[in-house]
Write a protein that holds these residues in place. Structure first.
Motif, PDB file in Angstrom:
ATOM      1  N   UNK A  65       4.627   7.424  69.954  1.00 47.47           N
ATOM      2  CA  UNK A  65       3.181   7.791  69.053  1.00 47.47           C
ATOM      3  C   UNK A  65       2.965   6.900  69.768  1.00 47.47           C
ATOM      4  N   UNK A  66       2.960   5.834  70.413  1.00 45.23           N
ATOM      5  CA  UNK A  66       1.903   5.059  71.062  1.00 45.23           C
ATOM      6  C   UNK A  66       0.837   5.773  72.007  1.00 45.23           C
ATOM      7  N   UNK A  67       1.508   6.459  72.613  1.00 46.91           N
ATOM      8  CA  UNK A  67       1.011   7.323  73.978  1.00 46.91           C
ATOM      9  C   UNK A  67      -0.140   8.488  73.415  1.00 46.91           C
ATOM     10  N   UNK A  68       0.237   8.704  72.033  1.00 47.03           N
ATOM     11  CA  UNK A  68      -0.377   9.163  71.593  1.00 47.03           C
ATOM     12  C   UNK A  68      -1.548   9.199  70.264  1.00 47.03           C
ATOM     13  N   UNK A  69      -1.079   7.760  69.959  1.00 51.49           N
ATOM     14  CA  UNK A  69      -2.610   7.217  69.494  1.00 51.49           C
ATOM     15  C   UNK A  69      -3.194   6.792  70.223  1.00 51.49           C
ATOM     16  N   UNK A  70      -2.696   5.921  71.431  1.00 50.13           N
ATOM     17  CA  UNK A  70      -4.195   5.553  72.554  1.00 50.13           C
ATOM     18  C   UNK A  70      -4.637   6.629  73.386  1.00 50.13           C
ATOM     19  N   UNK A  71      -4.287   8.220  73.425  1.00 44.31           N
ATOM     20  CA  UNK A  71      -4.528   8.895  74.347  1.00 44.31           C
ATOM     21  C   UNK A  71      -3.754   8.654  76.130  1.00 44.31           C
ATOM     22  N   UNK A  72      -2.685   8.134  75.928  1.00 45.79           N
ATOM     23  CA  UNK A  72      -2.064   7.571  76.775  1.00 45.79           C
ATOM     24  C   UNK A  72      -1.701   8.745  77.937  1.00 45.79           C
TER      25      UNK A  72
END
Length: 374
Positions: free
Chosen positions: A75-82
């Motif tokens: 979720x964090x990777x997707x939300x922050x465009x990582x």
């Protein structure tokens, strides 16, 4: 713009070598290019507020590759465009790699520090390490010892290993730092000081230093051992000090924040940590950044011959590598350095020059960025 998600259990305000490693490299990323996902730690909110990047703390004190935590990382990777992920310590969090890959992460790097040597030798953990190697693009290693110990467990992924070492800020750890406040605080006056900075655990060899001290004091009257660190071995060490009648010659300074360490090195004449391998090779020293910090501070070092520790010393040039179980050998080297200030000074100078040339954080950061870029 490429962004990197750092997934790690080892992050300040927790103290430790891996924590310093991850923090030092994370702070070198340009603004807006990094987010850290890590575990809950007391005092974290105030600490995180001062950082130039966002830190997301899980509610758990330990981050593990469970389904819930893996989903959070995704979720964090997707939300922050990582599109890049760096596992601050490969095992076990590198097991999240396949899920992150499916979520669109293009490049994954997993860093080993030394505990993976144990993983590589235990059947179930070895299987997990092989899965981690298969799921990431690069597994990094500290030195030849850790590479050779971990590589067989990785299988084909061993061909994609790359060296990534910690660094030392030579502008912070330097010879002209004033060590007087430390000497005054602990009543050291002008006594010859042997310093050891490390967790108080059996592998680090503080007990060998304590046992060597009576021999050292025969040749160097008034010599004192300054132990910086905390850990489960402290009670054992204090009992040993009492049994040998060394209460006035061994100082327990407790754990210290990393930023408070330069004056301790400055207060010392010699740095020593005679680490030794334990538990049939499952407990080893991966490298020993403290040796390099001492060298940057212009101090000669005495290092144990465990694992990769010799990689942090140029034996005979910046200090000595010794058998961490041999009290007599440790004592001899300490006496040699304490009774020959000119030799100690030259070794300290050579050590600082070596650290400045080969062990800078900026150099390590550029290597990490290159590995993440692919």
């Amino acid at each position: 713009m490429s962004r990197t998600l750092v997934v790690t259990n080892d992050f300040p305000p927790r103290q430790g070598g891996i924590e310093n490693f991850v923090h030092a490299l994370a702070t070198r990323f340009p603004p807006g290019q990094l987010i850290v996902y890590t575990s809950a730690t007391p005092g974290a909110a105030e600490y995180d507020a001062r950082l130039p990047f966002q830190v997301v703390r899980d509610r758990s004190r330990v981050l593990l590759p469970t389904p819930r935590m893996t989903r959070r990382a995704v979720e964090l990777a997707r939300a922050h465009g990582c599109d890049r992920v760096w596992f601050g310590a490969a095992a076990p969090l590198g097991l999240m790699a396949p899920a992150l890959r499916r979520a669109g992460v293009a490049r994954l790097v997993a860093t080993t520090h030394g505990h993976e040597v144990w993983w590589a030798r235990v059947p179930g953990a070895r299987w997990a390490l092989r899965r981690i190697g298969a799921g990431v693009d690069v597994v990094t290693y500290l030195g030849e010892y850790t590479r050779s110990a971990i590589a067989p467990a990785l299988g084909l992924a061993a061909a994609r290993m790359a060296r990534l070492v910690p660094g030392v800020d030579a502008s912070v750890f330097r010879p002209d730092v004033d060590g007087t406040p430390v000497r005054e605080r602990y009543g050291l006056a002008d006594r010859p000081v042997i310093l050891c900075v490390s967790r108080l655990v059996a592998r680090k060899g503080q007990d060998t230093l304590i046992r060597a001290l009576p021999l050292v004091r025969e040749a160097v009257p008034g010599a004192v051992l300054l132990l910086v660190g905390k850990g489960p071995y402290e009670k054992t060490l204090r009992r040993l000090v009492a049994r040998l009648g060394l209460a006035d010659s061994v100082v327990f300074a407790g754990g210290q924040p990393h930023g408070a360490l330069p004056p301790f090195y400055a207060a010392a004449d010699v740095f020593a940590m005679p680490c030794r391998t334990r538990r049939l090779g499952l407990e080893v020293e991966a490298l020993g950044i403290v040796y390099l910090e001492a060298s940057a501070a212009g101090r000669p070092v005495v290092a144990g011959d465990s694992g990769g520790a010799p990689d942090a010393v140029r034996d005979g040039e910046t200090g000595y590598v010794v058998d961490g179980r041999c009290v007599a050998e440790v004592a001899d080297r300490l006496v040699e350095l304490l009774t020959d200030p000119e030799k100690a000074r030259v070794m300290g100078e050579k050590g600082r020059a070596w650290v400045q040339a080969e062990w800078s954080w900026d150099r390590s950061y550029e290597q990490l960025r290159a590995l993440l870029a692919g």
